[in-house]
Scaffold this active site. Structure first.
Site, PDB file in Angstrom:
ATOM      1  N   CYS B 108       0.982  -0.604   0.041  1.00 17.97           N
ATOM      2  CA  CYS B 108      -0.213   0.210   0.284  1.00 17.97           C
ATOM      3  C   CYS B 108       1.029   1.089   0.132  1.00 17.97           C
ATOM      4  CB  CYS B 108      -0.573   0.167   1.799  1.00 17.97           C
ATOM      5  SG  CYS B 108      -2.014   1.394   1.535  1.00 17.97           S
ATOM      6  N   HIS B 151      -9.777  -3.686  -0.456  1.00 15.65           N
ATOM      7  CA  HIS B 151      -8.638  -2.954  -0.231  1.00 15.65           C
ATOM      8  C   HIS B 151      -8.883  -1.842   0.232  1.00 15.65           C
ATOM      9  CE1 HIS B 151      -4.294  -1.855   0.446  1.00 15.65           C
ATOM     10  NE2 HIS B 151      -4.849  -0.399   0.091  1.00 15.65           N
ATOM     11  N   GLU B 152      -9.450  -0.961  -1.334  1.00 13.61           N
ATOM     12  CA  GLU B 152      -9.834   0.333  -0.869  1.00 13.61           C
ATOM     13  C   GLU B 152     -11.549   1.026  -0.036  1.00 13.61           C
ATOM     14  OE1 GLU B 152      -7.738   2.093  -2.599  1.00 13.61           O
ATOM     15  OE2 GLU B 152      -6.326   0.763  -3.252  1.00 13.61           O
ATOM     16  N   HIS B 155      -9.873   1.017   3.451  1.00 15.47           N
ATOM     17  CA  HIS B 155      -9.281   2.468   3.578  1.00 15.47           C
ATOM     18  C   HIS B 155     -11.271   3.282   4.281  1.00 15.47           C
ATOM     19  CE1 HIS B 155      -5.303   2.413   2.847  1.00 15.47           C
ATOM     20  NE2 HIS B 155      -5.431   1.872   1.431  1.00 15.47           N
TER      21      HIS B 155
HETATM   22 ZN   LIG Z   1      -3.648   1.153  -0.024  1.00 16.66          ZN
END
Ligand SMILES: [Zn+2]
Lengths: 172, 178
Positions: B108, B151-152, B155
């Site tokens: 990341c 993954h986003e 976040h």
């Molecule tokens: Zn990331």
């Protein structure tokens, strides 16, 4: 600046890490990188910390942990290692098969012969099954196909299987 | 035209990417009004920042220091991609269905020195809203695009891959490669 490398080895029980890290915190030491696992049931931990303490002070502060004789602790002053940028590529090597002497030494000899560096290694023996997982950093001029073939050769002679694959992470 | 792809009509600016341990990366972001001009601008900025970052296949608002449930994705050039919806931005996205977990190593931009082995669904259905139009869309995807979306979305929920690492020895120091 100098760092301290501390190893703690011995009989596992709850609370070893809590006690060790509390004593280190009392001394004002900052815990940086550490790794702990159980090897054949033995507690095995290596810590690198930074701070204003002499190895003998740290040994004294940790003496309560070793007093019953089931744990041994070593404290060593080590220089700070500069971060080295690699020009190579990361690989993952897995070997597994029936246990027999020399699996690790023969396989990693092939890696060393081409200038490869092992950056992480775990081996486990359960029953008759022997497993090795290693992270390798291979220089950019290494013929990976030839290395892979050499490892396969050695593995075949030992009657085990080996897999070499790229270990690159995907950035998200 | 697919309602997922809109011309945002504004020019994006390249923003600085924040790194852990920035608080914004570990705090859940609030949902946004996808039609608000500042959200449209943010969407364009995220895409512009993703474009100039080598190898970047997705970027979420917390990574540019903005607490908002907005992210962009573009996995079209990645070798592990099967299905790809090209470049798109989603607001207030949520996972509707997830199945077939697979473990893979993730990095990341906000955690540049570490990588970690993370299990993610490889079959995924995500629902979200498109910036500017506010249209509600459902994205059904797989493989690498599914991983990037999870993954986003993480976040936006204040989670890093570090929160999902598969074990104590599944965290790795990244070598700096020249
Ligand atoms: Zn990331």
């Amino acid at each position: 600046m100098t760092s301290l490398a501390i190893t703690v080895l011995g009989h596992d029980r709850p609370g070893i890490i809590a006690e060790t890290t509390a004593r280190l915190a009392d001394l004002g030491l900052n815990l940086e990188d550490s790794s702990m696992t159980r090897l054949r049931g033995h507690f095995a931990m290596t810590l690198v910390c930074a701070g204003p303490a002499e190895p003998s002070d740290v040994e004294a502060a940790l003496s309560g942990l070793t007093s019953d004789g089931t744990l041994s602790i070593s404290v060593l002053a080590v220089p700070e290692e500069p971060a080295v940028a690699s020009t190579g590529t990361p690989w993952l090597l897995t070997v597994h098969g029936a246990d027999r002497p020399g699996i690790v030494s023969s396989v990693v000899a092939e890696v060393a012969a081409v200038g490869g560096n092992i950056t992480d290694l775990t081996t486990r023996l359960t029953g008759d099954l022997y497993v090795l997982v290693a992270e390798l950093d291979l220089p950019s001029d290494v013929d990976v196909a030839a290395l892979d073939a050499a490892i396969d050769d050695v593995a075949a002679r030992l009657g085990v299987g080996a897999t070499l694959r790229r270990a690159e992470a995907d950035d998200l | 035209m697919n309602p997922l792809h809109v011309d945002l009509g504004v020019t994006g600016s390249v923003l600085d990417v924040v790194r852990a341990p920035a608080g914004v990366l570990s705090t859940p972001s609030p949902p946004v009004d996808p039609t608000a001009p500042e959200v449209v601008q943010l969407a364009a900025d995220l895409v512009a920042t993703m474009r100039v970052s080598p190898g970047c296949v997705g970027l979420a608002a917390p990574q540019v220091g903005v607490a908002a449930q907005v992210f962009c994705v573009d996995v079209s050039a990645h070798p592990k991609t099967r299905t790809s919806h090209g470049t798109f931005v989603l607001c207030n996205a949520e996972v509707v269905e997830a199945s077939r977990n697979e473990r893979a190593r993730e990095g990341c931009m906000s955690v540049p020195d570490l990588t970690g082995d993370v299990k993610r669904a490889t079959r995924l259905v995500v629902r979200g809203r498109v910036p500017l139009t506010g249209a509600e869309v459902t994205v059904t995807t797989d493989a690498f695009e599914a991983r990037a979306l999870q993954h986003e979305i993480d976040h936006c929920a204040g989670l890093l891959f570090l929160d999902r690492v598969a074990g104590a020895h599944a965290l790795h120091q990244r070598q700096t490669y020249l």
